[in-house]
Write a protein that holds these residues in place. Structure first.
Motif, PDB file in Angstrom:
ATOM      1  N   LYS A 154      -9.794  -4.004  23.916  1.00  0.00           N
ATOM      2  CA  LYS A 154      -8.617  -4.845  24.449  1.00  0.00           C
ATOM      3  C   LYS A 154      -7.362  -4.074  23.260  1.00  0.00           C
ATOM      4  N   VAL A 155      -7.004  -3.093  23.990  1.00  0.00           N
ATOM      5  CA  VAL A 155      -5.850  -1.873  22.666  1.00  0.00           C
ATOM      6  C   VAL A 155      -4.824  -2.732  22.941  1.00  0.00           C
ATOM      7  N   VAL A 156      -4.249  -3.951  22.124  1.00  0.00           N
ATOM      8  CA  VAL A 156      -2.674  -4.061  21.939  1.00  0.00           C
ATOM      9  C   VAL A 156      -1.511  -3.964  20.910  1.00  0.00           C
ATOM     10  N   SER A 157      -0.915  -3.278  21.198  1.00  0.00           N
ATOM     11  CA  SER A 157       0.371  -2.454  20.688  1.00  0.00           C
ATOM     12  C   SER A 157       0.828  -3.378  20.080  1.00  0.00           C
ATOM     13  N   PHE A 158       2.607  -3.474  19.296  1.00  0.00           N
ATOM     14  CA  PHE A 158       3.038  -3.867  18.392  1.00  0.00           C
ATOM     15  C   PHE A 158       4.609  -3.175  18.302  1.00  0.00           C
ATOM     16  N   ASN A 159       5.117  -3.140  18.647  1.00  0.00           N
ATOM     17  CA  ASN A 159       6.510  -2.489  18.271  1.00  0.00           C
ATOM     18  C   ASN A 159       6.908  -2.820  17.100  1.00  0.00           C
ATOM     19  N   LEU A 160       7.507  -1.765  15.878  1.00  0.00           N
ATOM     20  CA  LEU A 160       7.644  -2.502  14.664  1.00  0.00           C
ATOM     21  C   LEU A 160       9.252  -2.259  14.469  1.00  0.00           C
ATOM     22  N   LYS A 161       9.572  -2.445  13.629  1.00  0.00           N
ATOM     23  CA  LYS A 161      10.687  -2.328  13.572  1.00  0.00           C
ATOM     24  C   LYS A 161      10.671  -1.276  11.738  1.00  0.00           C
ATOM     25  N   LYS A 162      11.875  -0.501  12.208  1.00  0.00           N
ATOM     26  CA  LYS A 162      11.382   0.759  11.169  1.00  0.00           C
ATOM     27  C   LYS A 162      13.057   1.087  10.284  1.00  0.00           C
ATOM     28  N   SER A 163      12.898   2.004   9.386  1.00  0.00           N
ATOM     29  CA  SER A 163      13.663   1.919   8.996  1.00  0.00           C
ATOM     30  C   SER A 163      13.502   2.875   7.846  1.00  0.00           C
ATOM     31  N   ASN A 164      14.365   4.590   7.801  1.00  0.00           N
ATOM     32  CA  ASN A 164      14.542   5.533   6.652  1.00  0.00           C
ATOM     33  C   ASN A 164      15.033   5.160   5.662  1.00  0.00           C
ATOM     34  N   THR A 165      16.003   3.931   5.475  1.00  0.00           N
ATOM     35  CA  THR A 165      17.062   3.853   4.390  1.00  0.00           C
ATOM     36  C   THR A 165      16.689   2.375   3.969  1.00  0.00           C
ATOM     37  N   ILE A 166      16.502   1.406   4.251  1.00  0.00           N
ATOM     38  CA  ILE A 166      16.203   0.564   3.889  1.00  0.00           C
ATOM     39  C   ILE A 166      15.084  -0.030   4.083  1.00  0.00           C
ATOM     40  N   ALA A 167      14.717  -0.687   2.898  1.00  0.00           N
ATOM     41  CA  ALA A 167      13.285  -0.900   2.379  1.00  0.00           C
ATOM     42  C   ALA A 167      12.500  -2.152   3.123  1.00  0.00           C
ATOM     43  N   ARG A 168      13.367  -3.213   2.874  1.00  0.00           N
ATOM     44  CA  ARG A 168      13.249  -4.841   3.401  1.00  0.00           C
ATOM     45  C   ARG A 168      13.533  -4.202   5.045  1.00  0.00           C
ATOM     46  N   ASP A 169      14.267  -3.316   5.824  1.00  0.00           N
ATOM     47  CA  ASP A 169      13.792  -3.508   7.406  1.00  0.00           C
ATOM     48  C   ASP A 169      13.149  -2.432   7.547  1.00  0.00           C
ATOM     49  N   ASN A 170      12.101  -2.475   7.094  1.00  0.00           N
ATOM     50  CA  ASN A 170      10.777  -1.353   7.569  1.00  0.00           C
ATOM     51  C   ASN A 170      10.005  -1.484   7.152  1.00  0.00           C
ATOM     52  N   ALA A 171       9.418  -1.793   8.473  1.00  0.00           N
ATOM     53  CA  ALA A 171       7.495  -2.319   8.440  1.00  0.00           C
ATOM     54  C   ALA A 171       6.761  -0.458   8.438  1.00  0.00           C
ATOM     55  N   LEU A 172       6.966  -0.165   7.676  1.00  0.00           N
ATOM     56  CA  LEU A 172       5.774   1.319   7.645  1.00  0.00           C
ATOM     57  C   LEU A 172       4.343   0.933   8.596  1.00  0.00           C
ATOM     58  N   HIS A 173       3.923  -0.165   7.891  1.00  0.00           N
ATOM     59  CA  HIS A 173       2.529   0.326   8.713  1.00  0.00           C
ATOM     60  C   HIS A 173       2.247  -1.307   9.641  1.00  0.00           C
ATOM     61  N   LEU A 174       1.544  -1.393  10.502  1.00  0.00           N
ATOM     62  CA  LEU A 174       1.104  -3.231  11.264  1.00  0.00           C
ATOM     63  C   LEU A 174       1.371  -3.968   9.629  1.00  0.00           C
ATOM     64  N   ASP A 175       0.412  -3.365   9.243  1.00  0.00           N
ATOM     65  CA  ASP A 175      -0.015  -4.498   7.338  1.00  0.00           C
ATOM     66  C   ASP A 175       0.696  -4.914   6.675  1.00  0.00           C
ATOM     67  N   CYS A 176       2.256  -4.024   7.103  1.00  0.00           N
ATOM     68  CA  CYS A 176       2.989  -3.865   5.949  1.00  0.00           C
ATOM     69  C   CYS A 176       4.011  -5.290   6.208  1.00  0.00           C
ATOM     70  N   CYS A 177       3.252  -5.701   7.339  1.00  0.00           N
ATOM     71  CA  CYS A 177       4.330  -7.211   7.915  1.00  0.00           C
ATOM     72  C   CYS A 177       2.622  -7.914   8.939  1.00  0.00           C
ATOM     73  N   PHE A 178       2.073  -7.824   8.577  1.00  0.00           N
ATOM     74  CA  PHE A 178       0.528  -8.351   9.552  1.00  0.00           C
ATOM     75  C   PHE A 178      -0.237  -8.244   9.052  1.00  0.00           C
ATOM     76  N   GLN A 179      -1.601  -9.161   8.530  1.00  0.00           N
ATOM     77  CA  GLN A 179      -3.042  -9.206   8.425  1.00  0.00           C
ATOM     78  C   GLN A 179      -3.716 -10.903   8.703  1.00  0.00           C
ATOM     79  N   PRO A 180      -4.495 -10.247   9.653  1.00  0.00           N
ATOM     80  CA  PRO A 180      -5.965 -11.402   9.813  1.00  0.00           C
ATOM     81  C   PRO A 180      -6.711 -11.914   8.375  1.00  0.00           C
ATOM     82  N   VAL A 181      -7.191 -13.109   7.607  1.00  0.00           N
ATOM     83  CA  VAL A 181      -7.088 -12.963   6.533  1.00  0.00           C
ATOM     84  C   VAL A 181      -8.191 -14.569   7.080  1.00  0.00           C
ATOM     85  N   GLY A 182      -9.333 -14.500   6.573  1.00  0.00           N
ATOM     86  CA  GLY A 182     -10.435 -16.219   6.334  1.00  0.00           C
ATOM     87  C   GLY A 182     -11.131 -15.231   7.558  1.00  0.00           C
TER      88      GLY A 182
END
Length: 303
Positions: free
Chosen positions: A178-206
């Motif tokens: 099951k491929v599940v997609s997540f629509n990410l926030k993007k900004s070319n100019t403000i790094a704090r408003d830019n999730a460049l990739h999924l791993d910039c705002c989420f990651q499983p661990v443990g």
């Protein structure tokens, strides 16, 4: 080489680790691919090659400690080859080449030593219209999580790296998942408003935990789906500043061991509370290019 990757946290056996050697001069503003790099170019704080070499070699030393087979790219003079996760990713026994920014095609050629050891039938190139980078792709057992940007203005964002055509192509390639997609926030100019990739705002661990930044997701219901998938008690929420510092971009050697940036004090304390051993490394200079530990690694084999 028999590739095997079915999740993000099983015991790592083989990986491609990027290199910062002969990284070249600081790029111009026009050459920068992300807003965080642009910030540091403007401020005169873009990372120096010797500092980045020291940081990435600290990661190599941790891999050696845990008996992980490490491949390194052939060095291309004056060329940035730190972020190997961008150029390809492995799911099950398939090595999938990313359709990346055209300027970066040489990076895949530099890991020829790895490609020669893989059955050519297992090396996949998605259709040209399917834009994808490995930082947006996370195998999760029966699921594949994919970060994307679904806006009609996709082509206006150099920070939008994976499109919905790639999500569809992955579903066709892995019909049993099951491929599940997540629509990410993007900004070319403000790094704090830019999730460049999924791993910039989420990651499983443990075994069943996840690090997450809620505001990196454009659709609240997709964030809620992730929280439900892991369970609220297993979610570690990071702040906007922690997302900017790349707290979700650590790297798992196993369910019991992670490599993390030494300045991630709050996160590292939480990880230890979960019974996870934290191997701390310096990585603050490399993070100035809007990438961290997961971005620098391309896992090939996990148990």
């Amino acid at each position: 080489m028999k590739l095997h990757i079915i999740n993000e946290t099983s015991r790592l056996r083989a990986v491609v680790l990027g290199t910062a050697k002969s990284n070249g001069p600081a790029p111009s503003l026009e050459e920068a691919y992300d807003p965080k790099s642009k910030e540091h170019i403007l401020a005169g704080t873009y990372p120096k090659e010797e500092d980045m070499v020291e940081e990435i070699e600290a990661v190599a030393a941790v891999f050696e400690k845990y008996d992980v087979k490490v491949f390194r790219p052939k060095i291309i003079p004056d060329y940035n080859q730190i972020f190997t996760r961008d150029i390809a990713f492995v799911i099950e026994d398939k090595f999938i080449k990313s359709n990346i920014l055209p300027d970066r095609e040489k990076e895949i050629e530099a890991i020829d030593e790895v490609l020669k050891q893989i059955n050519p039938e297992k090396i996949i190139k998605l259709p040209e219209e399917a834009h994808i980078e490995g930082g947006d792709v996370m195998p999760m057992g029966d699921h594949i999580f994919v970060g994307t940007y679904k806006g009609k203005d996709y082509k206006n964002f150099i920070t939008a790296r994976t499109n919905i055509q790639a999500v569809d192509a992955l579903q066709q390639l892995f019909p049993d998942k099951k491929v599940v997609s997540f629509n990410l926030k993007k900004s070319n100019t403000i790094a704090r408003d830019n999730a460049l990739h999924l791993d910039c705002c989420f990651q499983p661990v443990g075994k069943n935990k996840a690090i997450i930044y809620k505001e990196g997701f454009l659709n609240p219901e997709e964030y809620d789906w992730l929280v439900k998938f892991f369970g609220r008690a297993n979610i570690y929420e990071i702040t906007r500043d922690e997302m900017y510092d790349m707290n979700s971009n650590i790297f798992s050697i196993s369910e019991e061991v992670v490599i993390s940036e030494r300045n991630f004090t709050r996160l590292n304390a939480w990880l230890r509370e979960q019974g996870i051993k934290v191997e701390e490394v310096p990585y603050a200079e490399i993070s100035k290019q809007e990438g961290l530990l997961r971005c620098s690694t391309l896992p090939l084999i996990r148990d």
